[in-house]
Design a protein around this motif. Structure first.
Motif, PDB file in Angstrom:
ATOM      1  N   ASP A 112     -64.600 -17.343 -33.726  1.00 19.27           N
ATOM      2  CA  ASP A 112     -64.305 -15.949 -34.061  1.00 19.27           C
ATOM      3  C   ASP A 112     -65.573 -15.166 -34.382  1.00 19.27           C
ATOM      4  OD1 ASP A 112     -61.611 -16.514 -33.704  1.00 19.27           O
ATOM      5  OD2 ASP A 112     -61.148 -16.558 -35.859  1.00 19.27           O
ATOM      6  N   VAL A 113     -66.490 -15.765 -35.139  1.00 17.73           N
ATOM      7  CA  VAL A 113     -67.744 -15.089 -35.480  1.00 17.73           C
ATOM      8  C   VAL A 113     -68.562 -14.837 -34.211  1.00 17.73           C
ATOM      9  CG1 VAL A 113     -69.974 -15.386 -36.653  1.00 17.73           C
ATOM     10  CG2 VAL A 113     -67.842 -15.883 -37.873  1.00 17.73           C
ATOM     11  N   THR A 114     -68.665 -15.845 -33.352  1.00 19.62           N
ATOM     12  CA  THR A 114     -69.409 -15.671 -32.101  1.00 19.62           C
ATOM     13  C   THR A 114     -68.797 -14.569 -31.252  1.00 19.62           C
ATOM     14  OG1 THR A 114     -70.087 -17.984 -32.099  1.00 19.62           O
ATOM     15  CG2 THR A 114     -70.175 -16.825 -29.984  1.00 19.62           C
ATOM     16  N   ASN A 115     -67.476 -14.599 -31.103  1.00 16.79           N
ATOM     17  CA  ASN A 115     -66.809 -13.629 -30.236  1.00 16.79           C
ATOM     18  C   ASN A 115     -66.835 -12.214 -30.804  1.00 16.79           C
ATOM     19  OD1 ASN A 115     -66.266 -15.424 -28.154  1.00 16.79           O
ATOM     20  ND2 ASN A 115     -64.427 -16.164 -29.182  1.00 16.79           N
ATOM     21  N   ALA A 116     -67.106 -12.089 -32.108  1.00 15.21           N
ATOM     22  CA  ALA A 116     -67.263 -10.766 -32.724  1.00 15.21           C
ATOM     23  C   ALA A 116     -68.717 -10.288 -32.665  1.00 15.21           C
ATOM     24  CB  ALA A 116     -66.785 -10.809 -34.179  1.00 15.21           C
ATOM     25  N   GLY A 117     -69.588 -11.076 -32.007  1.00 18.12           N
ATOM     26  CA  GLY A 117     -70.983 -10.678 -31.851  1.00 18.12           C
ATOM     27  C   GLY A 117     -71.945 -11.363 -32.795  1.00 18.12           C
ATOM     28  N   GLY A 118     -71.458 -12.328 -33.581  1.00 20.57           N
ATOM     29  CA  GLY A 118     -72.325 -13.045 -34.512  1.00 20.57           C
ATOM     30  C   GLY A 118     -73.344 -13.907 -33.796  1.00 20.57           C
ATOM     31  N   ALA A 119     -74.531 -14.007 -34.381  1.00 17.81           N
ATOM     32  CA  ALA A 119     -75.637 -14.776 -33.810  1.00 17.81           C
ATOM     33  C   ALA A 119     -75.667 -16.145 -34.470  1.00 17.81           C
ATOM     34  CB  ALA A 119     -76.954 -14.039 -34.016  1.00 17.81           C
ATOM     35  N   VAL A 120     -74.756 -17.028 -34.047  1.00 22.11           N
ATOM     36  CA  VAL A 120     -74.617 -18.350 -34.663  1.00 22.11           C
ATOM     37  C   VAL A 120     -74.719 -19.466 -33.615  1.00 22.11           C
ATOM     38  CG1 VAL A 120     -73.418 -17.650 -36.766  1.00 22.11           C
ATOM     39  CG2 VAL A 120     -72.099 -18.018 -34.671  1.00 22.11           C
ATOM     40  N   GLY A 121     -75.683 -19.307 -32.714  1.00 21.06           N
ATOM     41  CA  GLY A 121     -75.993 -20.386 -31.779  1.00 21.06           C
ATOM     42  C   GLY A 121     -75.345 -20.294 -30.413  1.00 21.06           C
ATOM     43  N   PHE A 122     -74.465 -19.343 -30.229  1.00 16.45           N
ATOM     44  CA  PHE A 122     -73.796 -19.159 -28.944  1.00 16.45           C
ATOM     45  C   PHE A 122     -73.836 -17.685 -28.577  1.00 16.45           C
ATOM     46  CE2 PHE A 122     -71.832 -22.915 -30.784  1.00 16.45           C
ATOM     47  CZ  PHE A 122     -71.802 -23.800 -29.714  1.00 16.45           C
ATOM     48  N   VAL A 123     -73.460 -17.397 -27.344  1.00 16.12           N
ATOM     49  CA  VAL A 123     -73.275 -16.032 -26.888  1.00 16.12           C
ATOM     50  C   VAL A 123     -71.827 -15.922 -26.430  1.00 16.12           C
ATOM     51  CG1 VAL A 123     -73.988 -14.298 -25.195  1.00 16.12           C
ATOM     52  CG2 VAL A 123     -75.703 -15.804 -26.215  1.00 16.12           C
ATOM     53  N   ALA A 124     -71.147 -14.872 -26.875  1.00 14.29           N
ATOM     54  CA  ALA A 124     -69.742 -14.660 -26.516  1.00 14.29           C
ATOM     55  C   ALA A 124     -69.606 -14.466 -25.006  1.00 14.29           C
ATOM     56  CB  ALA A 124     -69.205 -13.447 -27.254  1.00 14.29           C
ATOM     57  N   PRO A 125     -68.464 -14.852 -24.491  1.00 21.03           N
ATOM     58  CA  PRO A 125     -67.287 -15.397 -25.148  1.00 21.03           C
ATOM     59  C   PRO A 125     -67.360 -16.927 -25.238  1.00 21.03           C
ATOM     60  CG  PRO A 125     -66.753 -14.962 -22.856  1.00 21.03           C
ATOM     61  CD  PRO A 125     -68.191 -14.533 -23.063  1.00 21.03           C
ATOM     62  N   VAL A 126     -66.761 -17.455 -26.314  1.00 20.16           N
ATOM     63  CA  VAL A 126     -66.647 -18.904 -26.484  1.00 20.16           C
ATOM     64  C   VAL A 126     -65.226 -19.245 -26.920  1.00 20.16           C
ATOM     65  CG1 VAL A 126     -69.074 -19.245 -27.107  1.00 20.16           C
ATOM     66  CG2 VAL A 126     -67.382 -18.912 -28.906  1.00 20.16           C
ATOM     67  N   THR A 127     -64.903 -20.523 -26.755  1.00 20.62           N
ATOM     68  CA  THR A 127     -63.626 -21.057 -27.215  1.00 20.62           C
ATOM     69  C   THR A 127     -63.919 -22.133 -28.257  1.00 20.62           C
ATOM     70  OG1 THR A 127     -63.548 -22.843 -25.599  1.00 20.62           O
ATOM     71  CG2 THR A 127     -62.628 -20.705 -24.909  1.00 20.62           C
ATOM     72  N   ALA A 128     -62.883 -22.595 -28.904  1.00 20.28           N
ATOM     73  CA  ALA A 128     -63.031 -23.698 -29.853  1.00 20.28           C
ATOM     74  C   ALA A 128     -63.619 -24.914 -29.158  1.00 20.28           C
ATOM     75  CB  ALA A 128     -61.685 -24.031 -30.492  1.00 20.28           C
ATOM     76  N   ASP A 129     -63.228 -25.143 -27.906  1.00 19.81           N
ATOM     77  CA  ASP A 129     -63.766 -26.288 -27.155  1.00 19.81           C
ATOM     78  C   ASP A 129     -65.265 -26.161 -26.919  1.00 19.81           C
ATOM     79  OD1 ASP A 129     -61.305 -27.559 -27.018  1.00 19.81           O
ATOM     80  OD2 ASP A 129     -60.812 -26.722 -25.048  1.00 19.81           O
ATOM     81  N   ASP A 130     -65.770 -24.939 -26.825  1.00 24.81           N
ATOM     82  CA  ASP A 130     -67.210 -24.728 -26.637  1.00 24.81           C
ATOM     83  C   ASP A 130     -67.995 -25.075 -27.893  1.00 24.81           C
ATOM     84  OD1 ASP A 130     -66.870 -23.701 -24.005  1.00 24.81           O
ATOM     85  OD2 ASP A 130     -66.484 -21.693 -24.810  1.00 24.81           O
TER      86      ASP A 130
END
Length: 176
Positions: A25-43
């Protein structure tokens, strides 16, 4: 309303799923936590498993904040430095507050809980973190007492033509 924080809570499926959902949820809202959106729980799950392995080995500590419903609302991971000459500081990674709780002061509460957890560890004199430039995170951490101590230009590539600085920040802890 405030969050309730716990350091190194008992880890179960509910906590695992809560952190996984928070991270996505943080990643998909634009958070900079190691991923770039969009991601899933599996990612994000494999990265969480790496954190869990480090926790099991005693190299990493989890700070988790729960809201009034007991749901995971904030997390941070504190990782011991393994270099023998740098064991006096600890790194904090994957600092997250759920988007529905942002703007309520919970990020500041989380960073206070992180500093408290670090102060409770033997021999730790500082907390170090890095953040992605261009997000405003460096200003937030500065408002929590962290000082910028370094910056690596264009170290983070979030897209083919979008490079960001890696900002290094430090919070000295008073001697106990």
């Amino acid at each position: 309303m405030a969050l309730t924080f716990e350091v190194d809570p008992a880890f179960d499926r509910t906590l695992r799923d809560g952190i996984t959902a928070l991270w996505a949820d943080v990643t998909n809202a634009g958070g900079a936590v190691g991923f770039v959106a969009p991601v899933t729980a599996d990612d994000v799950r494999p990265e969480l498993v790496r954190h869990l392995a480090a926790m099991a080995e005693g190299r990493t500590h989890l700070v988790v904040g729960r809201d009034e419903d007991g749901e995971v609302a904030a997390t941070a991971f504190l990782t011991h430095n393994t270099h023998r000459l740098m064991r006096h500081w600890i790194g904090v990674y994957t600092v997250m507050v759920h988007p529905r709780h942002q703007g309520k002061g919970f990020g500041r509460e989380l960073m206070e809980a992180v500093a408290g957890a670090a102060r409770g560890l033997d021999g730790i004199g500082a907390v170090r973190l890095t953040c992605r430039g261009g997000t405003g995170a460096d200003r937030f951490y500065a408002s929590c007492g962290y000082k910028e101590v370094g910056r690596v230009p264009d170290a983070i590539r979030v897209a083919e033509d979008d490079y960001r600085d890696d900002v290094i920040m430090l919070l000295p802890l008073p001697a106990r």
